[in-house]
Design a protein around this motif. Sequence first.
Motif, short mmCIF file in Angstrom:
data_model
loop_
_atom_site.label_atom_id
_atom_site.label_comp_id
_atom_site.label_asym_id
_atom_site.label_seq_id
_atom_site.Cartn_x
_atom_site.Cartn_y
_atom_site.Cartn_z
N MET A 1 21.84 20.39 -4.81
CA MET A 1 23.65 21.38 -4.27
C MET A 1 24.71 20.70 -4.46
O MET A 1 25.69 21.03 -5.08
CB MET A 1 23.00 21.58 -3.16
CG MET A 1 24.07 23.64 -2.74
SD MET A 1 24.48 24.57 -3.57
CE MET A 1 25.77 25.34 -3.35
N ALA A 3 25.11 17.67 -5.39
CA ALA A 3 26.01 17.29 -6.78
C ALA A 3 26.69 17.95 -7.44
O ALA A 3 27.41 17.46 -8.17
CB ALA A 3 24.41 16.03 -6.54
N ASP A 4 26.18 19.15 -7.08
CA ASP A 4 27.08 20.53 -8.20
C ASP A 4 28.26 19.61 -7.28
O ASP A 4 29.39 20.45 -8.62
CB ASP A 4 26.32 21.32 -8.37
CG ASP A 4 24.99 21.61 -8.97
OD1 ASP A 4 25.00 20.75 -9.47
OD2 ASP A 4 23.73 22.01 -8.59
N ARG A 7 30.21 17.01 -8.91
CA ARG A 7 30.65 17.04 -9.85
C ARG A 7 32.00 18.40 -10.36
O ARG A 7 32.76 17.68 -11.53
CB ARG A 7 29.21 18.08 -11.41
CG ARG A 7 27.87 16.74 -11.26
CD ARG A 7 26.87 17.33 -11.99
NE ARG A 7 25.99 16.17 -12.40
CZ ARG A 7 24.73 16.18 -11.67
NH1 ARG A 7 24.75 18.32 -11.66
NH2 ARG A 7 23.56 15.80 -11.26
N TYR A 8 31.59 19.31 -9.17
CA TYR A 8 33.17 20.27 -10.30
C TYR A 8 34.57 18.82 -9.14
O TYR A 8 34.85 19.28 -10.06
CB TYR A 8 33.42 21.65 -9.48
CG TYR A 8 31.76 22.15 -9.83
CD1 TYR A 8 32.23 22.63 -11.13
CD2 TYR A 8 30.47 22.56 -9.66
CE1 TYR A 8 31.06 23.64 -11.95
CE2 TYR A 8 30.17 23.42 -9.96
CZ TYR A 8 30.24 23.84 -11.21
OH TYR A 8 29.24 24.49 -11.80
#
Length: 108
Positions: A1, A3-4, A7-8
């Motif tokens: 979660m 990590a996402d 990334r964004y």
Amino acid sequence: MMADVFRYIAAVVMLAGASFALIAAIGVLRLPDLYTRLHAASKAGVVGAGLILLAVALVSFDGPVILRAVLGILFLLLSTPVSAHLLARAALRAGEEPDKRTVVDELD
């Protein structure tokens, strides 16, 4: 979660860095003389490259990669203004005249 989310955030930072790099490239192509081109390349270029390295640091969860990205940003922040100043000074001593539209020339 988490990590996402990183990334964004890294994607947004990468797009901002690419935009600054594009602005620097357009400035190098469009500006009239060496001195203003150096200004565009040294200011917007270092911000663009620094943001791209920051995005790499955000995406990577590896300590050595983050350390290298941070050291790369620090190196750019320290070396780019010095090198631009030395290039401008060498060009001035070689007789490169500023553009006629230059309003203030403090070296006269």
